[in-house]
Design an enzyme around this catalytic site. Structure first.
Site, PDB file in Angstrom:
ATOM      1  N   SER A 240      75.462  54.515  48.519  1.00 35.72           N
ATOM      2  CA  SER A 240      75.494  55.940  48.797  1.00 35.72           C
ATOM      3  C   SER A 240      76.868  56.519  48.433  1.00 35.72           C
ATOM      4  O   SER A 240      77.306  56.370  47.290  1.00 35.72           O
ATOM      5  CB  SER A 240      75.124  56.161  50.262  1.00 35.72           C
ATOM      6  OG  SER A 240      74.878  57.513  50.534  1.00 35.72           O
ATOM      7  N   ASP A 332      63.977  58.267  47.009  1.00 33.63           N
ATOM      8  CA  ASP A 332      65.200  58.610  47.746  1.00 33.63           C
ATOM      9  C   ASP A 332      65.191  60.103  48.064  1.00 33.63           C
ATOM     10  O   ASP A 332      65.176  60.939  47.157  1.00 33.63           O
ATOM     11  CB  ASP A 332      66.404  58.235  46.878  1.00 33.63           C
ATOM     12  CG  ASP A 332      67.722  58.298  47.634  1.00 33.63           C
ATOM     13  OD1 ASP A 332      67.844  59.109  48.581  1.00 33.63           O
ATOM     14  OD2 ASP A 332      68.640  57.542  47.258  1.00 33.63           O
ATOM     15  N   HIS A 367      66.479  55.521  50.285  1.00 35.72           N
ATOM     16  CA  HIS A 367      67.906  55.568  50.036  1.00 35.72           C
ATOM     17  C   HIS A 367      68.654  54.336  50.536  1.00 35.72           C
ATOM     18  O   HIS A 367      69.554  53.822  49.864  1.00 35.72           O
ATOM     19  CB  HIS A 367      68.464  56.829  50.710  1.00 35.72           C
ATOM     20  CG  HIS A 367      69.919  57.078  50.452  1.00 35.72           C
ATOM     21  ND1 HIS A 367      70.399  57.494  49.223  1.00 35.72           N
ATOM     22  CD2 HIS A 367      71.002  56.981  51.266  1.00 35.72           C
ATOM     23  CE1 HIS A 367      71.711  57.639  49.296  1.00 35.72           C
ATOM     24  NE2 HIS A 367      72.108  57.327  50.515  1.00 35.72           N
TER      25      HIS A 367
END
Lengths: 431, 464
Positions: A240, A332, A367
């Site tokens: 991320s 995601d 994600h």
């Protein structure tokens, strides 16, 4: 007293393992064709209970093998050897928006695996199991050393494999939740890497808003200069926001020369002048792009769209000179990672560096692609300092597909790291 | 500073290139050994990789040991080192050659020297022996079964001995060897004058169960019981001599009453299946087990007997109960090798005291006899033959199975228990060693094989 029915035998092999190792769950000595439920229960460090369960039918020999037999109901269906771990979710009545993350890696996670008579649901209170086994799963192998790092302003935890070394290094960075998570680094050290779990802002804090590039360069140097580390075999691994940091540092630092770079669910979206803690977050200017799903979970993926052609809005990945692995989930809902990966691919191709790039795009994965067998978190609580409030973010992904992605990507990440940080440089003769 | 660093880099680069081409061509003198290992320590390439899976294992589980990123066709040594609870150093090693792809795999490759030869995936564990210079007459007996033994596995450059570990070590993994699975409960039992330890598997039960008896070494030995519980059986280790909590001195008849009480404590436990209880005995424990099965109306479901007799010589066994053996007592002990005691003469069936021989015709359950053919402590071959004959005469041959292991000694224990051909028996009035017999490799094979077969036997007779 006449002989009662023989007791069923539940076995899990191995009972002590690293978290990325598979296990085999078997039940024997059941009556033939008997409906049973296999259940896995775990109490987290936060005292929440997590569980998974599957419905099975024993064969003619009175056996159930989770690796070979299908589950007909429960938290998963089909033939799934490890679903008793990855399909876990908080038990009914738990707090909402939970995420399961081990903080103390010096102790194992304990799972109680039980077999019950019949096909039963989550409400098993008071019902005794037929048999039960306790399983330990560890992030750290014995002999891995854990060292607090407070050096030149860098804050983190270093994990060092046992032995004389030297070893390749990995700078391990998590995402915008902040804080210091050690478990992936401990696991990397168990696979032979000196791994620095880096803290670059405290959880939920707007600290050091203008976090400098220099912090990461210094962290990379601190790691590379450690006596156990081979200086030119240090890689970057980020998830991320950590992935974005990895890309920026690999692309734009004159000091950092990574051996390779792994970016999980990250993007090169980096509007110049924006503080690190503001990136990919809703701001005054883009808050209209935030959507909400039917459960009031926030969807942030549109904040970064459309992908800008303007170089001041993104890291210049054309300048990356090391092998790069991008791992993304196509579902995601937090970052538009696949769109950004397409853009990165185009940018690198334009300067003849496409060969450095490898992409793993997983359909229906979300994600938070983490080490294997950890439960899937579709939406969890998030301390968003911008609103000084807890929100629930939608990460996306369908549990089965997401878990497959975690298992597959971890294998491939380890192989990628090994290929670029371990393999001997001399070319081998091809026969 | 920068200049120095650049020079160091060049130097490392040169060392790497130069030595790589030498590797595998000829045996190297010691200084080059250190230099090569040092190259990895200070150099620009990572050290070779050594893995052991599973890294935390029960003592009867197979471990896969591999090494990689080594030069091809090169001599390396794999070495295991461990400190016992008493602080003694135990070690084992094997000499290998890496394959064409620079790997070693103990499940595939052959040791050409060291503690064992040939393809032996677990040789580093069962081949463990006291390091040179350690105390005499050591035997590895785990007292605290709730903690693991830590065994370091090292990869060393060249064909070297463990003494040279420091200068030649390339990589290390730390393995844990466990005698107890997670969730197994250990319970001290001090009830009704019975002294023992109960091990319960995790879960509600009820469990099939085993009474676990050792020999005249005395004390309370728990590691076989904890392993049996780790395999799903409740297991009750019982002390019957030389234990500080024992309030009774046992002779033959009082031992019967004691064992009956112990058996019933197990049977009455709420988590034990009262009709699925077996007995496992080693050495004198076999005699106790046979008495329980034929005399005491306890009806065990099966017996496992390891190297023990069906009768005893009373005068001779009396000597074990005395704090200090006199010279006249010592006439019962054969001085088999200088200062090594053996009881093979006195325990012969021909020397059984009258009335002590077990009435094997009363046996009503299956019996598996585990026999070490090189037992130098007791005449186990003669004893097992007697048991077999008596059962045959009683028309009960179908109850009897004997697993006879050539080259195995008296102490056939759980897999990978390091072999002791002899060990310290008593220290007063002078140090005396008991001779157990057996050679390392066949004894290890006997432990490995008999354990599997014992578990299958227990499954069949306690779970079916």
């Amino acid at each position: 007293m006449s002989q009662a029915a023989p007791p069923p035998i539940l076995s899990v092999v191995p009972t002590r393992a690293l978290v990325d190792e598979a296990f085999k769950v078997r039940v024997e000595n059941l009556p033939a064709g008997a409906p049973v439920t296999l259940r896995c229960l775990h109490q987290s460090e936060d005292k929440d209970f997590w569980e998974a369960y599957g419905h099975y039918i024993s064969d003619a020999a009175g056996s159930v093998s989770v690796a070979d037999d299908a589950s007909f109901g429960g938290t998963y269906r089909g033939i799934e050897a490890m679903a008793l771990l990855w399909s876990m979710r908080p038990v009914p009545g738990s707090r909402t928006g939970l995420r399961l993350r081990k903080r103390d890696v010096r102790s194992p996670m304990l799972f109680t695996i039980s077999v019950y008579d019949g096909h039963v649901g989550p409400d098993l209170a008071g019902r005794p199991p037929l048999a039960q086994v306790l399983v330990e799963r560890w992030y750290a192998a014995p002999g891995v050393r854990r060292v607090d790092v407070r050096e030149r302003g860098v804050r983190g935890t270093l994990f060092i494999p046992p032995g004389p070394g030297p070893f390749p290094g990995v700078l391990d960075m998590w995402g915008g939740g902040g804080g210091l998570l050690e478990y992936r680094s401990a696991l990397l050290a168990s696979h032979g890497y000196v791994s620095l779990a880096l803290e670059y802002f405290a959880a939920g804090e707007l600290a050091s808003a203008d976090l400098e590039f220099k912090y990461f360069e210094t962290a990379f140097e601190v790691l590379g200069q450690h006596p156990s580390v081979v200086p030119d075999k240090v890689g970057l691994l980020g998830l991320s926001l950590g992935g974005m940091v990895a890309l920026c540092v690999a692309a734009e630092s004159s000091v950092v020369k990574p051996g390779c770079c792994v970016c999980v669910s990250g993007s090169h979206f980096y509007p110049r002048g924006t503080a690190l803690s503001q990136i990919s977050r809703p701001t005054y200017g883009n808050v209209g792009k935030v959507r909400v799903d039917e459960d009031q979970n926030l969807i942030w993926r549109d904040i970064g769209l459309p992908v800008s052609g303007d170089l001041s809005q993104k890291a210049d990945v054309r300048r990356i000179n090391c092998p790069l692995l991008l791992v993304n989930g196509q579902d995601d809902q937090n970052h538009p990672t696949c769109e950004y990966a397409d853009d990165m691919e185009a940018m690198m191709s334009s300067v003849g560096k496409r060969h450095l790039l490898s992409r793993l795009d997983y359909p229906q994965a979300g994600h938070l692609i983490e080490p294997p067998y950890s439960p899937h978190f579709r939406a969890t609580n998030f301390m968003w300092d911008g609103r000084k409030a807890k929100v629930t973010l939608l990460w996306g992904g369908q549990t089965k597909a997401h878990s497959d992605a975690q298992e597959d990507s971890w294998k491939k990440i380890l192989a990628f790291l090994q290929q670029h940080l371990y393999s001997l440089p001399c070319p081998r003769a091809r026969m | 500073m920068i200049g120095n660093r650049a020079r160091a880099e060049v130097y490392r680069h040169l060392i790497g290139k130069q030595l790589t081409s030498y590797v595998g061509l000829h045996r190297k003198p010691c200084w080059l050994h250190s230099a090569l290992a040092a190259r990895w320590r200070t150099g620009s390439t990572p050290a070779p990789v050594l893995t052991a899976t599973p890294i935390r294992a029960l003592v009867d589980e197979q471990i896969s040991i591999k090494a990689g990123f080594l030069p091809q066709h090169s001599p390396v040594t794999l070495c295991a080192q461990m400190r016992s609870e008493d602080g003694d150093l135990w070690e084992a090693f094997g000499h290998y050659y890496t394959s064409a792809d620079g790997t070693v795999n103990l499940a595939r490759d052959h040791s050409v020297g060291g503690s064992y030869l040939g393809c032996e995936p677990m040789g580093l564990f069962w081949g463990l022996q006291p390091a040179p210079g350690e105390r005499d007459g050591l035997r590895l007996r785990m007292k605290n079964v709730e903690i693991p033994l830590i065994v370091d596995i090292s990869l060393m450059e060249g064909h070297v001995s463990p003494r040279e570990r420091k200068s030649t070590e390339l990589a290390v993994v730390t393995t844990e060897r466990w005698f107890m699975a997670p969730g197994v409960q250990r319970i001290d039992v001090r009830q009704n004058e019975v002294v023992g330890t109960l091990f319960l598997p995790p879960g509600p039960g009820r469990f099939p169960a085993l009474v676990d008896l050792w020999g005249m070494g005395g004390g309370l030995v728990e590691y076989r019981s904890s392993m049996i519980a780790s395999r799903g059986f409740a297991s009750f280790s019982i002390a019957y001599m030389e234990h500080k909590d024992l309030t009774v001195k046992l002779n033959i008849s009082s031992a019967d009453a004691y064992m009956k009480k112990a058996f019933n404590i197990l049977r009455d436990h709420p988590q034990v299946c009262d009709d699925r209880i077996g007995i496992i005995g080693l050495s004198y424990g076999v005699y106790l087990a046979l008495r329980m099965a034929t005399l005491l109306d306890l009806n065990p479901s099966c017996l496992v007997c390891i190297n023990g007799p069906a009768g005893i010589n009373l005068e001779f066994t009396q000597t074990f109960h005395k704090p200090k053996t006199s010279e006249s007592d010592q006439r019962f002990w054969t001085q088999a090798e200088a200062r090594y005691l053996s009881f093979t003469e006195m325990s012969l069936p021909t020397n059984y005291s009258p009335g002590t021989q077990v009435k094997m015709e009363n046996l009503a359950c299956p019996l598996m006899y585990i026999l070490g053919e090189d037992d130098q402590n007791s005449p186990s071959t003669e004893n097992s033959n007697l048991i077999e004959d008596l059962l045959k005469k009683a028309g009960k041959s179908h109850l009897y199975t004997c697993l006879s292991y050539p080259g195995a000694g008296h102490l056939i224990e759980t897999p990978c228990t390091p072999h002791a051909r002899m060990s310290m028996w008593k220290v007063k009035p002078e140090k005396v060693f008991a001779l157990w017999g057996g050679d390392i490799a066949p004894h290890a094979a006997a432990q490995q094989d008999s354990w599997k077969k014992i578990l299958t036997f227990l499954d069949k007779h306690l779970r079916a």
